[in-house]
Motif scaffolding. Structure first.
Motif, mmCIF file in Angstrom:
data_model
loop_
_atom_site.group_PDB
_atom_site.id
_atom_site.type_symbol
_atom_site.label_atom_id
_atom_site.label_comp_id
_atom_site.label_asym_id
_atom_site.label_seq_id
_atom_site.Cartn_x
_atom_site.Cartn_y
_atom_site.Cartn_z
ATOM 1 N N GLU A 303 0.821 -1.212 0.000
ATOM 2 C CA GLU A 303 0.000 0.000 0.000
ATOM 3 C C GLU A 303 0.858 1.266 0.000
ATOM 4 N N ALA A 304 1.945 1.257 0.759
ATOM 5 C CA ALA A 304 2.819 2.435 0.803
ATOM 6 C C ALA A 304 3.408 2.709 -0.577
ATOM 7 N N THR A 305 3.720 1.653 -1.294
ATOM 8 C CA THR A 305 4.310 1.804 -2.625
ATOM 9 C C THR A 305 3.267 2.256 -3.636
ATOM 10 N N TRP A 306 2.074 1.687 -3.580
ATOM 11 C CA TRP A 306 1.003 2.145 -4.471
ATOM 12 C C TRP A 306 0.644 3.600 -4.194
ATOM 13 N N ASN A 307 0.617 3.979 -2.923
ATOM 14 C CA ASN A 307 0.311 5.368 -2.579
ATOM 15 C C ASN A 307 1.374 6.312 -3.123
ATOM 16 N N ARG A 308 2.637 5.885 -3.033
ATOM 17 C CA ARG A 308 3.714 6.705 -3.594
ATOM 18 C C ARG A 308 3.532 6.841 -5.104
ATOM 19 N N MET A 309 3.205 5.759 -5.760
ATOM 20 C CA MET A 309 2.993 5.802 -7.207
ATOM 21 C C MET A 309 1.860 6.766 -7.550
ATOM 22 N N ARG A 310 0.754 6.668 -6.812
ATOM 23 C CA ARG A 310 -0.379 7.555 -7.061
ATOM 24 C C ARG A 310 0.007 9.021 -6.884
ATOM 25 N N THR A 311 0.684 9.332 -5.789
ATOM 26 C CA THR A 311 1.077 10.714 -5.500
ATOM 27 C C THR A 311 1.995 11.272 -6.574
ATOM 28 N N GLN A 312 2.968 10.473 -6.998
ATOM 29 C CA GLN A 312 3.917 10.957 -8.005
ATOM 30 C C GLN A 312 3.284 11.032 -9.393
ATOM 31 N N MET A 313 2.376 10.106 -9.703
ATOM 32 C CA MET A 313 1.702 10.163 -11.000
ATOM 33 C C MET A 313 0.838 11.414 -11.112
ATOM 34 N N GLU A 314 0.233 11.817 -10.004
ATOM 35 C CA GLU A 314 -0.641 12.995 -10.022
ATOM 36 C C GLU A 314 0.119 14.269 -10.351
ATOM 37 N N ARG A 315 1.431 14.267 -10.175
ATOM 38 C CA ARG A 315 2.250 15.446 -10.486
ATOM 39 C C ARG A 315 2.563 15.559 -11.970
ATOM 40 N N HIS A 316 2.316 14.491 -12.723
ATOM 41 C CA HIS A 316 2.595 14.493 -14.158
ATOM 42 C C HIS A 316 1.345 14.898 -14.926
ATOM 43 N N PRO A 317 1.528 15.474 -16.119
ATOM 44 C CA PRO A 317 0.363 15.907 -16.910
ATOM 45 C C PRO A 317 -0.629 14.781 -17.203
ATOM 46 N N SER A 318 -0.131 13.562 -17.346
ATOM 47 C CA SER A 318 -1.034 12.450 -17.662
ATOM 48 C C SER A 318 -1.807 11.963 -16.451
ATOM 49 N N GLY A 319 -1.461 12.444 -15.278
ATOM 50 C CA GLY A 319 -2.199 12.111 -14.066
ATOM 51 C C GLY A 319 -2.219 10.625 -13.778
ATOM 52 N N LEU A 320 -3.393 10.127 -13.400
ATOM 53 C CA LEU A 320 -3.528 8.732 -12.966
ATOM 54 C C LEU A 320 -3.897 7.783 -14.103
ATOM 55 N N GLU A 321 -3.681 8.234 -15.324
ATOM 56 C CA GLU A 321 -3.893 7.340 -16.454
ATOM 57 C C GLU A 321 -3.043 6.083 -16.269
ATOM 58 N N HIS A 322 -3.621 4.957 -16.450
ATOM 59 C CA HIS A 322 -2.965 3.638 -16.347
ATOM 60 C C HIS A 322 -2.773 3.149 -14.913
ATOM 61 N N TYR A 323 -3.138 3.930 -13.901
ATOM 62 C CA TYR A 323 -2.885 3.513 -12.513
ATOM 63 C C TYR A 323 -3.537 2.158 -12.220
ATOM 64 N N ASP A 324 -4.823 2.063 -12.447
ATOM 65 C CA ASP A 324 -5.536 0.818 -12.151
ATOM 66 C C ASP A 324 -5.075 -0.321 -13.058
ATOM 67 N N ALA A 325 -4.819 -0.002 -14.325
ATOM 68 C CA ALA A 325 -4.392 -1.028 -15.275
ATOM 69 C C ALA A 325 -3.043 -1.617 -14.873
ATOM 70 N N LEU A 326 -2.146 -0.790 -14.370
ATOM 71 C CA LEU A 326 -0.829 -1.270 -13.956
ATOM 72 C C LEU A 326 -0.936 -2.188 -12.743
ATOM 73 N N ILE A 327 -1.723 -1.777 -11.765
ATOM 74 C CA ILE A 327 -1.890 -2.619 -10.577
ATOM 75 C C ILE A 327 -2.456 -3.985 -10.971
#
Length: 333
Positions: A303-327
């Protein structure tokens, strides 16, 4: 000399010259010293490519961190200083935060390749970093915490890190800081032996493979279970270098990479069991968290790693695109 013979010889010379010029060459570096089993795996991949790609494509290995520092290798590939690197995706997490899908994975490259996860990871690498993600090598090997002194548990059976001088690097930081509430000391792999020897640190995370290769087992006496994470080692190629290759060269590289994903995952699973048993036979003591404490430990790492991924992805223009698909693609849920 017969004019037809001259023409034939000239044509043969031109053909030979053209064939020689058609050979594609890629320069490569690896993150760790050659003595480490992970580097040996990469060199095995190189050998396979060079054998199958004879006359078409060859990889020239320049060396390891003594040539380009391990933390600088990804940027060196991105900038074209070198064509290829075998490296941990955690070394460029700020550029490709999606790499945490590999870190938090509970499976391996065989599963992720079949589910489209690695192809998706490749597209993301091309878009965000300008590199081609060739393959996730040596996957499925978990990490453990290892310590010099006997680990302490609290009244609920949870790990107490208050007495630990815990060595870390980017792959561990979210878990160590957010869940374990540790203040880890960040050190590259090449500095850990001296840090353990001098008691700068007394505990570290490392994979289930390679502890003896690094000689850290001289100091580390305890392994804490359960294990967590997965290795995120892989081969990246400068995108311009990749696109400049002939289609045949690209096909050979990709085919061998996919084959090596499978063989290294299967082989390392066996080696992990063997090496863990060998460490125990040499006197390493296993301290196992039980019940709810074990479940919380494993879940927190993920969970700590997924949360880090989510937080850092949100800083990029593409946002959370692919987040669920990657998990989904990197976990056998």
């Amino acid at each position: 000399m017969n004019k037809y013979l001259v023409a034939a010889l000239s044509g043969a010379a031109i053909l030979t010259s053209s064939q020689a010029m058609a050979l594609d060459r890629l320069s490569a570096v690896h993150a760790f010293p050659p003595s480490l089993i992970y580097t040996q795996s990469f060199l095995e991949f190189v050998e396979k490519v060079n054998e199958r790609g004879e006359g078409v494509v060859q990889i020239d290995v320049r060396g390891g961190p003594e040539v380009i520092g391990l933390a600088q290798q990804p940027e060196a590939v991105r900038n074209g200083v070198v064509d290829m690197a075998y490296t941990a995706a955690s070394f460029y997490a700020g550029t490709v935060p999606e790499r945490d899908a590999m870190v938090a994975s509970n499976t391996n490259a065989i599963y992720a390749r079949e589910n489209g996860g690695i192809d998706l990871m490749n597209r993301i690498h091309q878009e965000k970093m300008g590199v081609y993600y060739l393959g996730w090598f040596d996957s499925g090997v978990s990490y453990n915490l290892y310590s010099i002194e006997e680990p302490q548990l609290d009244a609920e059976g949870n790990l107490d890190v208050s007495g630990m001088k815990l060595r870390s690097n980017p792959v561990y930081d979210a878990f160590f800081q957010d869940y374990l509430q540790a203040q880890p000391i960040s050190l590259p792999t090449t500095d850990v032996y001296a840090a353990l020897e001098r008691s700068v640190v007394n505990a570290t995370g490392w994979t289930q493979i390679g502890l003896k290769d690094l000689n850290w087992d001289r100091f580390l006496n305890y392994r804490i279970e359960p294990s967590f994470f997965s290795t995120d080692m892989g081969a990246i190629v400068n995108l311009d270098s990749w696109n400049a290759l002939s289609p045949e060269a690209q096909q050979i590289l990709q085919e061998v990479a996919i084959e090596h994903e499978r063989s290294s995952a299967e082989g390392f699973a066996e080696v992990a069991q063997e090496q863990q048993a060998e460490l125990e036979a040499d006197g390493m003591t296993v301290v196992t968290l039980e019940g709810a404490a074990a479940d919380a430990f494993s879940e927190a790492a993920r969970e700590a790693t997924w949360n880090r991924m989510r937080t850092q992805m949100e800083r990029h223009p593409s946002g959370l695109e692919h987040y669920d698909a990657l998990i989904e693609a990197f976990n056998d849920l």
